[in-house]
Design a protein around this motif. Structure first.
Motif, PDB file in Angstrom:
ATOM      1  N   ASP A 247       2.095  11.293   2.038  1.00  0.00           N
ATOM      2  CA  ASP A 247       0.730  11.572   2.484  1.00  0.00           C
ATOM      3  C   ASP A 247      -0.294  11.496   1.367  1.00  0.00           C
ATOM      4  O   ASP A 247      -1.498  11.438   1.624  1.00  0.00           O
ATOM      5  CB  ASP A 247       0.661  12.962   3.142  1.00  0.00           C
ATOM      6  N   ASP A 248       0.166  11.522   0.109  1.00  0.00           N
ATOM      7  CA  ASP A 248      -0.742  11.495  -1.036  1.00  0.00           C
ATOM      8  C   ASP A 248      -0.490  10.311  -1.953  1.00  0.00           C
ATOM      9  O   ASP A 248      -1.038  10.254  -3.048  1.00  0.00           O
ATOM     10  CB  ASP A 248      -0.609  12.789  -1.857  1.00  0.00           C
ATOM     11  N   ARG A 249       0.368   9.383  -1.530  1.00  0.00           N
ATOM     12  CA  ARG A 249       0.725   8.275  -2.414  1.00  0.00           C
ATOM     13  C   ARG A 249      -0.494   7.430  -2.763  1.00  0.00           C
ATOM     14  O   ARG A 249      -0.667   6.998  -3.903  1.00  0.00           O
ATOM     15  CB  ARG A 249       1.808   7.416  -1.768  1.00  0.00           C
ATOM     16  N   GLY A 250      -1.350   7.193  -1.783  1.00  0.00           N
ATOM     17  CA  GLY A 250      -2.567   6.437  -2.047  1.00  0.00           C
ATOM     18  C   GLY A 250      -3.487   7.161  -3.014  1.00  0.00           C
ATOM     19  O   GLY A 250      -4.098   6.538  -3.886  1.00  0.00           O
TER      20      GLY A 250
ATOM     21  N   ARG B 122      -5.534   1.418   4.014  1.00  0.00           N
ATOM     22  CA  ARG B 122      -5.604   0.357   3.003  1.00  0.00           C
ATOM     23  C   ARG B 122      -6.434  -0.833   3.492  1.00  0.00           C
ATOM     24  O   ARG B 122      -7.287  -1.353   2.773  1.00  0.00           O
ATOM     25  CB  ARG B 122      -4.198  -0.139   2.666  1.00  0.00           C
TER      26      ARG B 122
ATOM     27  N   ASP C  84      -5.713   7.318   2.057  1.00  0.00           N
ATOM     28  CA  ASP C  84      -4.679   7.913   2.900  1.00  0.00           C
ATOM     29  C   ASP C  84      -5.213   8.357   4.256  1.00  0.00           C
ATOM     30  O   ASP C  84      -4.441   8.748   5.129  1.00  0.00           O
ATOM     31  CB  ASP C  84      -4.035   9.113   2.196  1.00  0.00           C
TER      32      ASP C  84
ATOM     33  N   LYS D 242      -0.418   3.350   5.492  1.00  0.00           N
ATOM     34  CA  LYS D 242      -0.763   4.726   5.119  1.00  0.00           C
ATOM     35  C   LYS D 242       0.179   5.712   5.819  1.00  0.00           C
ATOM     36  O   LYS D 242       0.554   5.538   6.971  1.00  0.00           O
ATOM     37  CB  LYS D 242      -2.213   5.028   5.503  1.00  0.00           C
ATOM     38  N   GLY D 243       0.584   6.761   5.078  1.00  0.00           N
ATOM     39  CA  GLY D 243       1.371   7.841   5.648  1.00  0.00           C
ATOM     40  C   GLY D 243       2.854   7.576   5.791  1.00  0.00           C
ATOM     41  O   GLY D 243       3.609   8.490   6.116  1.00  0.00           O
TER      42      GLY D 243
ATOM     43  N   SER E  75       4.518   5.300  -7.388  1.00  0.00           N
ATOM     44  CA  SER E  75       4.844   5.287  -5.958  1.00  0.00           C
ATOM     45  C   SER E  75       6.141   6.036  -5.673  1.00  0.00           C
ATOM     46  O   SER E  75       6.306   6.616  -4.603  1.00  0.00           O
ATOM     47  CB  SER E  75       4.946   3.847  -5.454  1.00  0.00           C
TER      48      SER E  75
ATOM     49  N   SER F 241       5.446  10.017  -5.783  1.00  0.00           N
ATOM     50  CA  SER F 241       4.360  10.569  -4.970  1.00  0.00           C
ATOM     51  C   SER F 241       4.831  10.860  -3.549  1.00  0.00           C
ATOM     52  O   SER F 241       5.565  10.058  -2.962  1.00  0.00           O
ATOM     53  CB  SER F 241       3.184   9.596  -4.917  1.00  0.00           C
TER      54      SER F 241
END
Length: 607
Positions: A144-147, A332, A328, A452-453, A138, A141
């Motif tokens: 925007d792409d962490r998920g 979630r 993302d 998200k985001g 986490s 990352s």
């Protein structure tokens, strides 16, 4: 420097390539967990394994399986402190070394007690790895792409699980004890690979900046997000956002204890812990640990049970891919709620089918297990492991430790009770996780926010329990907590350009509509309130702080807040030159692969 592009690392392994390489490689840590998990589930049906250990009772099997969770439960709390003190990368290194030791003990065990001791040691290692690796992921990352990267990491876990099933199936054709000892040894090789790789992967920039290693932190930020260009504006902005968040935590007292975390961030922590609790109570380890036994109870005997488990694992892997692209975008919460529904129904059908015990039962059970696993892999599998994103940077390692410990506590309960329940109440066992799935649906719907985001530094915009970034990254409210005072300095919009003072994220603006220009609606305000730290601030800047931040003492009312500047190019080059003089063996190898060179010099700085 006047040049527009200043790369530090002369290698293709920067930017997206570095991010992908690092993410995939650290996934070996969760690969090990999946491998260990699936390995033992198939060995339980191996006839030579059962003969060697004299057909252990269900209680003995449950204890041997669940003792791994005991080791992981206690080590996960320790991992939180270790990760804060020595860094994420070195914690991964030590965890992988411990795992190899545990694997060796299991391989050469001569009694069920020896085997349990080996699993206990491996559990200690897995506690370290499963606490720190999601935290590590986490922190490197992009928001925007962490998920995506968290779900990619979970795929590595399921690939490990599937690999172990097929390894067990392949070696089951050997008609001796090597059919189960060799698979136990193979996990040691993967652990060794992860140990060696820990000398190559980068440390997270948030840990580096939190420990005032500003030069190295800036280099890592540039490598991850700006193709190695330390003067890229986006890299500098990322540096400022992280460093200012670090300084705010120091102003607010800088506490990092578990007690402080439980008191201050209880809502965030409850979300991270509830997600891990339901991930276990929803029944995944009833299937993961005991799938071959479930298939045997449904009529698939011996090697056929392992084969069915292997086929199920392939579908399981495939199910983890859609969340890469949904988490993302869709979010979630929708994934968790949908997963709860599509897990609960198959569990209910398994119970009904086993109760009926007719000619359709074997096929119905296999189909329901496959659907259940696929639903878990697309929802409650990956997402709980990424929920430590809601924990603030200053206590993220400890928050990850608490949520991971929750996972292991309920993992232990499920692992210990499953063989006993399957033996005592048979088909009724599956009604328990089915009820948990229903409960988790309403818990997510009512309690969980959507994250998200959001950047990690901007999670306060959802929970409203911490200050936002100060100076001109501020949301306009310094010390936005119940026990802290707000200090404002009014400045006319015409006197100081608002765009120069505030570089807001959308979430920060949403939190404080007073910062909107009059023509942006909602709330009109003729003044803005840049933040000035108090004269008697608790913050005591370190040398690295004062080098890039011009004073935190009494501030002249006519001077706008000062920029936190990252180290400049020349100071970074000087830092790299000094570092090259004290490299160890592994670091020298890394520098040979990825040399560092000043743009005015012909030779790389490899010492």
């Amino acid at each position: 420097m006047s040049s527009s592009h200043h790369p530090i690392k002369e290698s293709f392994l920067v930017g997206r390539a570095l991010l992908n390489f690092t993410s995939i490689f650290v996934s070996l840590g969760v690969f090990l967990f999946g491998f260990e998990q699936g390995l033992m589930s198939s060995l339980l049906t191996n006839k030579y394994f059962k003969q060697y250990y004299r057909n252990p009772s269900p209680a003995a099997v449950g204890t041997m399986i669940a003792i791994l969770e005991v080791g992981a439960l206690f080590s996960s709390f320790l991992a939180g402190k270790v990760g804060d003190n020595i860094g994420r990368r070195r914690t991964i290194r030590y965890g992988s070394a411990i795992f190899v030791i545990g694997g060796i003990i299991q391989t050469f065990s001569v009694h069920i007690v020896n085997l349990a001791v080996g699993r206990l040691v491996s559990g200690v290692a897995i506690g370290f790895l499963t606490t720190i690796i999601p935290c590590y992921q986490s922190e490197i990352s992009p928001p925007d792409d962490r998920g995506f990267y968290a779900c990619l990491e979970f795929t590595g876990n399921i690939v490990g699980y599937s690999t172990s099933i097929w390894v067990d199936y392949g070696f089951s054709f050997l008609e001796n004890d090597f059919s189960w000892r060799v698979p136990l040894f193979l996990q040691c090789l993967v652990g060794t690979l992860l140990f060696a790789g820990s000398y190559v992967i980068v440390e997270t920039p948030r840990w580096l900046l939190d420990h005032d290693q500003d030069h190295e932190g800036m280099i890592v930020i540039a490598d991850l997000y700006a193709d190695g260009d330390v003067e890229d504006e986006s890299a500098k902005a990322e540096y400022r956002g992280i460093k200012e968040n670090v300084l705010i935590s120091r102003i607010e007292g800088g506490e990092r204890s578990y007690r402080y975390m439980f008191q201050r961030y209880k809502k965030r922590l409850s979300i991270a812990c509830f997600s891990q609790m339901f991930a276990q109570l929803n029944g995944i380890n009833i299937v993961s640990y005991y799938a071959p036994m479930i298939f045997e109870s449904a009529g698939w005997i011996g090697r056929q049970a392992i084969l069915m488990t292997g086929i199920n694992s392939l579908v399981y892997i495939a199910s983890t891919i859609p969340p890469w692209y949904l988490v993302d975008g869709w979010g979630r919460k929708p994934l968790l709620m949908t997963g709860a529904v599509f897990m609960g129904i198959p569990l209910l059908l398994i119970s009904i089918s086993l109760r009926a015990n007719n000619s359709y039962t074997p096929n119905v059970v296999v189909a329901c297990v496959v659907i259940f696993n696929a639903s878990f892999g697309a929802s409650w599998g990956p997402i709980p492991w990424m929920m430590n994103e809601v924990i603030p940077n200053s206590v993220r390692s400890k928050g990850a430790a608490a949520s991971t410990a929750t996972n292991w506590l309920f993992n232990f309960i499920v692992g210990e009770m499953t063989p006993i329940l399957l033996d005592a109440i048979t088909w009724k066992t599956y009604l328990i996780p089915a009820a948990s799935c229903a409960l988790s649906f309403f818990c997510v719907h009512l309690l969980f926010p959507e994250t998200k985001g959001l950047t990690l530094e901007d999670m306060g915009s959802v929970f409203d329990d911490s200050s936002s970034i100060f100076s001109f990254h501020s949301s306009g409210n310094y010390g936005a907590t119940e026990d802290s005072s707000s200090i404002h300095r009014s400045t006319s919009v015409s006197a100081v350009d608002q765009n120069d003072l505030f570089r807001q994220s959308p979430a920060s603006i949403a939190r404080n509509t007073a910062l909107l220009r009059p023509d942006e609606g909602l709330l009109q305000s003729p003044v803005i309130a840049p933040v000035v730290p108090p004269a008697q601030s608790a913050l005591k800047p370190t040398k690295s702080d004062t080098a890039s931040f011009d004073g935190l003492g009494p501030t002249d009312s006519n001077i706008p807040p000062q920029e936190i500047e990252p180290p400049n190019y020349d100071s970074i080059i000087a830092f790299k030159r000094a570092e090259a003089q004290r490299l160890g063996v592994f670091s020298i190898l890394r520098r040979r692969l990825w040399p560092v060179k000043h743009e005015d010099e012909e030779q790389p700085l490899t010492g």
